[in-house]
Design a protein around this motif. Structure first.
Motif, PDB file in Angstrom:
ATOM      1  N   ALA A 109      44.751  -8.277  52.344  1.00  0.00           N
ATOM      2  CA  ALA A 109      44.422  -9.058  53.470  1.00  0.00           C
ATOM      3  C   ALA A 109      44.561 -10.757  53.165  1.00  0.00           C
ATOM      4  O   ALA A 109      44.843 -11.885  53.607  1.00  0.00           O
ATOM      5  CB  ALA A 109      42.698  -8.627  53.793  1.00  0.00           C
ATOM      6  N   SER A 110      44.010 -10.918  51.618  1.00  0.00           N
ATOM      7  CA  SER A 110      44.658 -12.222  51.081  1.00  0.00           C
ATOM      8  C   SER A 110      45.578 -12.499  50.607  1.00  0.00           C
ATOM      9  O   SER A 110      46.321 -13.922  51.500  1.00  0.00           O
ATOM     10  CB  SER A 110      43.843 -12.282  49.454  1.00  0.00           C
ATOM     11  N   ILE A 111      46.705 -11.141  50.553  1.00  0.00           N
ATOM     12  CA  ILE A 111      48.079 -12.038  50.436  1.00  0.00           C
ATOM     13  C   ILE A 111      48.614 -11.827  51.166  1.00  0.00           C
ATOM     14  O   ILE A 111      48.897 -13.118  51.899  1.00  0.00           O
ATOM     15  CB  ILE A 111      49.255 -10.050  50.014  1.00  0.00           C
ATOM     16  N   GLN A 112      48.273 -11.375  53.273  1.00  0.00           N
ATOM     17  CA  GLN A 112      48.558 -11.806  54.116  1.00  0.00           C
ATOM     18  C   GLN A 112      48.187 -13.004  54.887  1.00  0.00           C
ATOM     19  O   GLN A 112      49.008 -14.123  55.627  1.00  0.00           O
ATOM     20  CB  GLN A 112      47.800 -10.790  55.058  1.00  0.00           C
ATOM     21  N   LYS A 113      47.337 -13.544  53.984  1.00  0.00           N
ATOM     22  CA  LYS A 113      46.819 -15.264  54.253  1.00  0.00           C
ATOM     23  C   LYS A 113      47.686 -15.967  53.812  1.00  0.00           C
ATOM     24  O   LYS A 113      48.297 -17.147  54.459  1.00  0.00           O
ATOM     25  CB  LYS A 113      45.276 -15.669  53.487  1.00  0.00           C
ATOM     26  N   ASP A 173      47.001 -14.869  40.049  1.00  0.00           N
ATOM     27  CA  ASP A 173      46.986 -13.255  39.890  1.00  0.00           C
ATOM     28  C   ASP A 173      47.760 -12.166  41.166  1.00  0.00           C
ATOM     29  O   ASP A 173      47.624 -11.299  40.677  1.00  0.00           O
ATOM     30  CB  ASP A 173      46.576 -12.450  38.587  1.00  0.00           C
ATOM     31  N   THR A 174      47.114 -13.556  42.199  1.00  0.00           N
ATOM     32  CA  THR A 174      47.490 -12.643  43.768  1.00  0.00           C
ATOM     33  C   THR A 174      48.310 -11.874  43.381  1.00  0.00           C
ATOM     34  O   THR A 174      48.630 -10.503  44.305  1.00  0.00           O
ATOM     35  CB  THR A 174      46.871 -13.258  44.575  1.00  0.00           C
ATOM     36  N   LEU A 175      49.695 -12.413  43.896  1.00  0.00           N
ATOM     37  CA  LEU A 175      51.335 -12.204  43.606  1.00  0.00           C
ATOM     38  C   LEU A 175      52.057 -12.735  42.088  1.00  0.00           C
ATOM     39  O   LEU A 175      51.671 -13.991  42.207  1.00  0.00           O
ATOM     40  CB  LEU A 175      51.604 -13.176  44.608  1.00  0.00           C
ATOM     41  N   ASP A 186      44.709 -27.614  48.849  1.00  0.00           N
ATOM     42  CA  ASP A 186      43.304 -27.272  49.768  1.00  0.00           C
ATOM     43  C   ASP A 186      43.713 -26.102  49.134  1.00  0.00           C
ATOM     44  O   ASP A 186      44.561 -25.717  48.360  1.00  0.00           O
ATOM     45  CB  ASP A 186      44.252 -26.831  51.032  1.00  0.00           C
ATOM     46  N   VAL A 187      42.516 -25.721  48.965  1.00  0.00           N
ATOM     47  CA  VAL A 187      41.744 -24.342  48.686  1.00  0.00           C
ATOM     48  C   VAL A 187      41.553 -22.880  49.466  1.00  0.00           C
ATOM     49  O   VAL A 187      41.254 -23.369  50.556  1.00  0.00           O
ATOM     50  CB  VAL A 187      40.338 -24.799  47.934  1.00  0.00           C
ATOM     51  N   LEU A 188      42.033 -21.820  49.341  1.00  0.00           N
ATOM     52  CA  LEU A 188      42.065 -20.752  49.480  1.00  0.00           C
ATOM     53  C   LEU A 188      41.699 -19.600  49.163  1.00  0.00           C
ATOM     54  O   LEU A 188      41.875 -19.666  47.622  1.00  0.00           O
ATOM     55  CB  LEU A 188      43.998 -20.050  50.242  1.00  0.00           C
ATOM     56  N   HIS A 189      40.285 -18.857  49.555  1.00  0.00           N
ATOM     57  CA  HIS A 189      39.999 -18.112  48.964  1.00  0.00           C
ATOM     58  C   HIS A 189      40.848 -16.820  49.325  1.00  0.00           C
ATOM     59  O   HIS A 189      41.308 -16.193  50.316  1.00  0.00           O
ATOM     60  CB  HIS A 189      38.229 -17.658  49.549  1.00  0.00           C
ATOM     61  N   THR A 190      41.807 -16.389  47.913  1.00  0.00           N
ATOM     62  CA  THR A 190      42.306 -15.395  47.815  1.00  0.00           C
ATOM     63  C   THR A 190      42.015 -13.824  46.852  1.00  0.00           C
ATOM     64  O   THR A 190      42.543 -13.651  46.054  1.00  0.00           O
ATOM     65  CB  THR A 190      43.533 -15.889  47.526  1.00  0.00           C
ATOM     66  N   PRO A 191      40.162 -13.527  47.601  1.00  0.00           N
ATOM     67  CA  PRO A 191      39.944 -12.432  46.705  1.00  0.00           C
ATOM     68  C   PRO A 191      40.871 -11.170  46.171  1.00  0.00           C
ATOM     69  O   PRO A 191      41.427 -10.797  46.897  1.00  0.00           O
ATOM     70  CB  PRO A 191      38.849 -12.574  46.854  1.00  0.00           C
ATOM     71  N   GLY A 192      40.019 -10.452  45.680  1.00  0.00           N
ATOM     72  CA  GLY A 192      41.085  -8.892  45.681  1.00  0.00           C
ATOM     73  C   GLY A 192      41.792  -8.173  44.642  1.00  0.00           C
ATOM     74  O   GLY A 192      40.990  -7.604  43.614  1.00  0.00           O
ATOM     75  N   ILE A 204      58.170  -5.847  46.305  1.00  0.00           N
ATOM     76  CA  ILE A 204      58.065  -4.187  46.313  1.00  0.00           C
ATOM     77  C   ILE A 204      56.788  -3.944  46.834  1.00  0.00           C
ATOM     78  O   ILE A 204      57.182  -2.570  47.100  1.00  0.00           O
ATOM     79  CB  ILE A 204      58.238  -3.755  45.108  1.00  0.00           C
ATOM     80  N   HIS A 205      56.002  -4.413  47.011  1.00  0.00           N
ATOM     81  CA  HIS A 205      54.276  -3.837  47.177  1.00  0.00           C
ATOM     82  C   HIS A 205      54.094  -4.305  48.762  1.00  0.00           C
ATOM     83  O   HIS A 205      53.750  -3.018  49.475  1.00  0.00           O
ATOM     84  CB  HIS A 205      52.692  -4.496  46.340  1.00  0.00           C
ATOM     85  N   VAL A 206      54.738  -5.489  49.633  1.00  0.00           N
ATOM     86  CA  VAL A 206      54.209  -5.950  50.507  1.00  0.00           C
ATOM     87  C   VAL A 206      54.806  -6.169  51.054  1.00  0.00           C
ATOM     88  O   VAL A 206      54.622  -6.585  52.062  1.00  0.00           O
ATOM     89  CB  VAL A 206      52.723  -7.088  50.829  1.00  0.00           C
ATOM     90  N   GLY A 207      56.087  -6.095  50.990  1.00  0.00           N
ATOM     91  CA  GLY A 207      57.267  -6.412  51.527  1.00  0.00           C
ATOM     92  C   GLY A 207      58.307  -5.777  52.959  1.00  0.00           C
ATOM     93  O   GLY A 207      57.060  -4.903  53.230  1.00  0.00           O
TER      94      GLY A 207
END
Length: 287
Positions: A186-190, A162-164, A138-144, A228-231
């Motif tokens: 927002a992409s990371i939260q997804k 490279d998102t996370l 399945d494809v998730l669009h995770t821009p940023g 360390i950035h979003v946890g």
């Protein structure tokens, strides 16, 4: 379903490529392959790709897809080389057209450079799915990081490009054209809404301070608790301030100029001149 995942680490670019196999058969996909490139001499090499090809052939695998998580700025894609030898269709996100338009202008590519994504076999949008044997991706669009970044969710595994990064290293930069720290958050939260036990496979690793070994596999639960950035529920405002401040200190990747020109063409070099020679451009004061 739990796919069989085999990682190939390229130390020159700190990139991890993956062969993802249907556990019930011999079908597989290759994600984010690497074409070796020595910038100082302008020479390419195929050792990294040949390692993947050798593994595929040794295991008797059938490559159905060559998937790109985005247009990489730090390494050249080997997808066409692998496709020529073992097959597979090359896929990337539909927003590649935005990246092609942006960097087609940066590199003064002219009207002969198609900006419609037609260099790729398949363009994906949010919600698309493909089959790798009996295994659904399945494809998730995770821009940023870039406008065209995708996450591929295959069984219990998510390939995030490279998102996370690993939890002790954090997240991707957002200062390339079309990047946005707010969008990345927002992409990371997804991604973090996936089940906690979902395996996450990252696109790069640089050994966080205090860690002696390279690593590339974590889980959604570990990212939520320890990144360390979003946890630990860090807010969007705090993330954006941190990310934008940090990005302002970062140098451009050393292979960004050749990588973008090649990767926006689905891993193909620019057209040869009348003598059959291939050249890459160096835009001055453009990046």
């Amino acid at each position: 379903m739990k796919p069989i995942v085999t990682a190939f680490f390229d130390e020159a670019t700190n990139t991890i490529s993956y062969v993802v196999q249907d556990p019930n058969g011999k079908s597989c996909a290759v994600i984010d392959s690497v074409l070796d490139f020595d910038y100082s001499s302008g020479r390419t090499d195929t050792k990294s790709a040949d390692d993947i090809i050798a593994y595929v052939q040794k295991e008797g695998l059938q490559v159905e897809w060559l998937l790109e998580s985005h247009v990489h700025a730090d390494h050249l894609s080997a997808a066409p080389y692998i496709q020529e030898r073992v097959g597979g269709k090359i896929g990337i996100g539909d927003r590649i057209k935005i990246v092609q338009d942006t960097f087609g202008k940066v590199f003064n590519e002219g009207t002969e450079f198609q900006r419609d994504g037609s260099q790729f076999d398949q363009l994906f949008v949010e919600g698309d799915s493909i089959m790798i044997g009996q295994m659904r991706a399945d494809v998730l669009h995770t821009p940023g990081h870039t406008p065209a970044c995708l996450t591929y969710v295959i069984g219990d595994a998510a390939f995030v490009g490279d998102t996370l990064f690993m939890p002790d290293f954090g997240t991707a930069r957002c200062d390339f054209p079309g990047g946005s720290s707010e969008t990345l958050y927002a992409s990371i939260q997804k991604i973090l809404t996936l089940p906690d036990e979902t395996r996450i496979f990252v696109g790069h690793d640089y050994k966080a301070p205090g860690r002696d070994d390279y690593a590339w596999e974590t889980t959604v639960g570990e990212q939520k608790a320890k990144n360390i950035h979003v946890g630990e529920g860090k807010s969007k405002d705090d993330f954006v301030e941190m990310r934008d401040t940090r990005d302002a200190t970062l140098a451009m990747p050393k292979l960004i100029i050749p990588s973008l020109q090649v990767n926006m063409r689905a891993g193909q070099m620019p057209p040869a001149d009348e003598q059959g020679d291939v050249f890459l451009k160096v835009p001055v004061n453009k990046l």
